[in-house]
Design an enzyme around this catalytic site. Structure first.
Site, PDB file in Angstrom:
ATOM      1  N   GLU A   1      46.956  69.762  75.428  1.00  0.00           N
ATOM      2  CA  GLU A   1      46.437  69.933  74.059  1.00  0.00           C
ATOM      3  C   GLU A   1      47.618  69.996  73.080  1.00  0.00           C
ATOM      4  O   GLU A   1      47.679  69.299  72.093  1.00  0.00           O
ATOM      5  CB  GLU A   1      45.631  71.220  73.996  1.00  0.00           C
ATOM      6  CG  GLU A   1      45.229  71.629  72.599  1.00  0.00           C
ATOM      7  CD  GLU A   1      44.625  73.017  72.586  1.00  0.00           C
ATOM      8  OE1 GLU A   1      43.852  73.331  73.504  1.00  0.00           O
ATOM      9  OE2 GLU A   1      44.918  73.788  71.659  1.00  0.00           O
TER      10      GLU A   1
ATOM     11  N   GLY B   1      42.374  75.920  73.831  1.00  0.00           N
ATOM     12  CA  GLY B   1      41.939  74.987  74.875  1.00  0.00           C
ATOM     13  C   GLY B   1      42.039  75.572  76.266  1.00  0.00           C
ATOM     14  O   GLY B   1      42.109  74.833  77.240  1.00  0.00           O
TER      15      GLY B   1
HETATM   16  N1  COA Z   1      47.019  95.292  76.203  1.00  0.00           N
HETATM   17  C1  COA Z   1      47.511  95.562  74.974  1.00  0.00           C
HETATM   18  N2  COA Z   1      48.426  94.778  74.342  1.00  0.00           N
HETATM   19  C2  COA Z   1      48.853  93.683  74.988  1.00  0.00           C
HETATM   20  C3  COA Z   1      48.386  93.333  76.277  1.00  0.00           C
HETATM   21  C4  COA Z   1      47.439  94.196  76.884  1.00  0.00           C
HETATM   22  N3  COA Z   1      46.960  93.931  78.097  1.00  0.00           N
HETATM   23  N4  COA Z   1      48.994  92.201  76.666  1.00  0.00           N
HETATM   24  C5  COA Z   1      49.802  91.828  75.672  1.00  0.00           C
HETATM   25  N5  COA Z   1      49.720  92.721  74.673  1.00  0.00           N
HETATM   26  C6  COA Z   1      50.470  92.684  73.425  1.00  0.00           C
HETATM   27  C7  COA Z   1      51.949  92.525  73.703  1.00  0.00           C
HETATM   28  O1  COA Z   1      52.533  93.811  73.869  1.00  0.00           O
HETATM   29  C8  COA Z   1      52.449  91.842  72.461  1.00  0.00           C
HETATM   30  O2  COA Z   1      52.558  92.775  71.413  1.00  0.00           O
HETATM   31  P1  COA Z   1      53.884  92.851  70.521  1.00  0.00           P
HETATM   32  O3  COA Z   1      53.904  91.538  69.763  1.00  0.00           O
HETATM   33  O4  COA Z   1      53.635  94.052  69.666  1.00  0.00           O
HETATM   34  O5  COA Z   1      55.007  93.001  71.481  1.00  0.00           O
HETATM   35  C9  COA Z   1      51.287  90.934  72.094  1.00  0.00           C
HETATM   36  O6  COA Z   1      50.131  91.458  72.742  1.00  0.00           O
HETATM   37  C10 COA Z   1      51.464  89.473  72.520  1.00  0.00           C
HETATM   38  O7  COA Z   1      51.835  89.406  73.866  1.00  0.00           O
HETATM   39  P2  COA Z   1      52.792  88.241  74.377  1.00  0.00           P
HETATM   40  O8  COA Z   1      52.813  88.330  75.862  1.00  0.00           O
HETATM   41  O9  COA Z   1      54.100  88.266  73.670  1.00  0.00           O
HETATM   42  O10 COA Z   1      51.990  86.954  73.872  1.00  0.00           O
HETATM   43  P3  COA Z   1      52.377  85.442  73.726  1.00  0.00           P
HETATM   44  O11 COA Z   1      52.925  85.169  72.389  1.00  0.00           O
HETATM   45  O12 COA Z   1      53.143  84.950  74.919  1.00  0.00           O
HETATM   46  O13 COA Z   1      50.908  84.812  73.741  1.00  0.00           O
HETATM   47  C11 COA Z   1      48.576  84.734  74.408  1.00  0.00           C
HETATM   48  C12 COA Z   1      50.025  85.083  74.793  1.00  0.00           C
HETATM   49  C13 COA Z   1      47.670  85.021  75.614  1.00  0.00           C
HETATM   50  C14 COA Z   1      48.118  85.542  73.231  1.00  0.00           C
HETATM   51  C15 COA Z   1      48.517  83.231  74.084  1.00  0.00           C
HETATM   52  O14 COA Z   1      48.974  82.520  75.162  1.00  0.00           O
HETATM   53  C16 COA Z   1      47.112  82.761  73.732  1.00  0.00           C
HETATM   54  O15 COA Z   1      46.671  82.908  72.612  1.00  0.00           O
HETATM   55  N6  COA Z   1      46.352  82.182  74.725  1.00  0.00           N
HETATM   56  C17 COA Z   1      44.974  81.761  74.526  1.00  0.00           C
HETATM   57  C18 COA Z   1      44.854  80.323  74.138  1.00  0.00           C
HETATM   58  C19 COA Z   1      45.364  79.376  75.146  1.00  0.00           C
HETATM   59  O16 COA Z   1      45.763  79.711  76.236  1.00  0.00           O
HETATM   60  N7  COA Z   1      45.335  78.114  74.825  1.00  0.00           N
HETATM   61  C20 COA Z   1      45.813  77.093  75.745  1.00  0.00           C
HETATM   62  C21 COA Z   1      45.917  75.756  75.147  1.00  0.00           C
HETATM   63  S1  COA Z   1      47.071  75.706  73.775  1.00  0.00           S
END
Ligand code: COA
Length: 432
Positions: A231, A329
């Site tokens: 995507e 996605g």
């Molecule tokens: N409980 C509470 N907070 C949590 C948590 C949990 N289980 N897991 C993560 N967090 C918090 C982290 O501490 C971090 O906070 P901070 O910014 O204050 O440090 C924040 O959430 C983001 O975590 P991080 O691991 O840095 O996220 P990331 O930028 O690597 O993004 C997703 C991870 C899951 C949010 C992102 O991959 C996403 O939106 N995925 C869904 C969409 C997708 O997968 N699309 C695929 C096609 S593009």
């Protein structure tokens, strides 16, 4: 033929009750949206639909405009998360490949604002960095406004639009929005290595959004003849192509081409995709359709998540009830990959997250593998569709397993400090 207007003239077209759709992420039409709040004096009830907006626009972040503008988003950014308290902001649940169709069937937009490259000698512009839902929304809207920008790459695929189909162009010259590359840390490197062990020469790859997928791209540098059907086209894919790892030679669908629906990364990525026939940005409704993804033999999807419960339900977009990002996605690509001959799907996450304890106000580690999801957590990927979960402690292969087997496998890749308490909770719930 499209007429060239100024931002002031474009703003003067906006009237009470308008429903505006913005292009996604780097294709959002920044000059127009930076100043949209200026119409608040003379209009009421204007709705804006967007997806991963990249700038802290006044109409989003400034509470003073909350009575005039309603903002609906398919994918939250940091600014939308912060502004959510303003009460005029809402999330639209969706699988990204259906985002445009489902939304426009519910409520037809009347204005579309996006970006494009400069017109070519035949009068075509390229929608440049996103083809997720933009063309569909342009067809639905009564008024189409595109910011044409010499800094936007001219990408190939099916996002070329003749200027006859555009009402107005605004000439702009700002730098294309970038997403900087993050340096992988030790956990990223371990996760990348576990996934790389399960990726074979000739596989076709999808990488999602977030820090871990970047690290996975680096872990694939010694592979051969990888293909890309994804995507989001990232800087990581560009590096793999430049290193000769991605050749797209072994793909069973669109052989020789990197296929994506949108691109977000560094300027180097934009220069790489500019006028590059090896890259095709095709309609998100096609690229992300699981039936299409499944036509790629050896398709591998790699996405990340916020929380996984012991049955394999992945909450990848909210922290409890608080919307964090979106499904994007994730389901499209995870289920699509598993339709493919020899397809695989990975959901990667750190075993713990550092989260503020409201009692002490200190950040403390919590397990991201949990007995039950937080109340209100959105299940982005169902336990019926989950395949492999990866942490820095290993890989849990869940496809075809029972709940009992999942509990055991997921606890084995949880952080050692939480394994005992997870076992106790699993017993108390009756899973084991
Ligand atoms: N409980 C509470 N907070 C949590 C948590 C949990 N289980 N897991 C993560 N967090 C918090 C982290 O501490 C971090 O906070 P901070 O910014 O204050 O440090 C924040 O959430 C983001 O975590 P991080 O691991 O840095 O996220 P990331 O930028 O690597 O993004 C997703 C991870 C899951 C949010 C992102 O991959 C996403 O939106 N995925 C869904 C969409 C997708 O997968 N699309 C695929 C096609 S593009």
């Amino acid at each position: 033929m499209a007429k060239i207007i100024t931002v002031d003239e474009a703003l003067s077209l906006i009237k009470t009750g308008d429903h505006i759709v913005a292009g996604m992420a780097a294709s959002e039409g920044r000059a127009f949206f930076m100043r949209l709040h200026e119409v608040a004096q003379r209009v009421e009830q204007v709705t804006i639909d967007n997806c991963l907006p990249l700038y802290p626009y006044e109409f989003i972040v400034n509470e003073a405009y909350a009575d005039v503008f309603t903002v609906n988003s398919w994918f939250f950014s940091g600014d939308l998360r912060k502004a959510f308290k303003n009460k005029n902001i809402a999330f639209i649940p969706n699988q990204l490949h259906f985002a445009g169709q489902k939304r426009s069937a519910f409520k037809k937009p009347n204005v579309f604002v996006g970006v494009a490259s400069m017109p070519d000698k035949h009068g075509f512009v390229s929608l440049s960095l996103s083809n997720v839902y933009e063309k569909h929304m342009m067809e639905q809207a009564d008024t189409v406004i595109l910011e044409i920008n010499p800094n936007m790459p001219r990408t190939h695929g099916d996002l070329e639009v003749h200027q006859e189909r555009v009402d107005y162009f605004i000439e702009v010259d700002y730098a294309a929005p970038e997403l900087p590359d993050s340096e992988p840390n030790e956990k990223d490197t371990k996760i990348g290595a576990f996934i790389a062990e399960r990726i074979h020469d000739g596989d076709t790859i999808q990488l999602g959004i977030g820090g871990i997928p970047n690290a996975v791209a680096l872990a694939l540098m010694n592979k051969k003849d990888l293909g890309v059907h994804t995507e989001m086209l990232t800087t990581g894919f560009m590096k793999l192509f430049k290193k000769g790892v991605v050749t797209n030679r072994k793909k069973s669908l669109h052989r020789g081409k990197m296929v994506a629906a949108f691109a977000l990364g560094t300027r180097e990525l934009y220069d790489f995709i500019d006028d590059n026939p090896a890259v095709m940005l095709l309609d998100g409704n096609y690229v992300n359709d699981p039936m299409v993804i499944g036509q790629n033999d050896n398709q591998v999807s790699i996405n990340t998540t916020i929380e996984v419960d012991l049955t394999g339900q992945c909450c990848s977009e909210s922290i409890g009830t608080m919307q964090f990002s979106g499904t994007g996605g994730q389901t499209d690509t995870a289920t699509g990959a598993q339709r493919a001959k020899n397809g695989r799907s990975f959901i990667a996450l750190y075993s713990t997250a550092m989260v503020r304890n409201p009692k002490t106000n200190e950040r403390e580690p919590i397990s991201k593998i949990v007995a039950t999801l937080k109340p209100g957590a959105a299940v982005s990927l169902s336990r019926n569709d989950v395949d492999m979960i990866v942490t820095e402690y290993g890989v849990a292969e869940l496809k075809g397993t029972s709940i009992k087997e999942r509990v055991e496998r997921l606890i084995a890749i949880a952080h050692p400090d939480f394994r005992e308490s997870l076992t106790e909770e699993a017993k108390a719930i009756g899973y084991i």
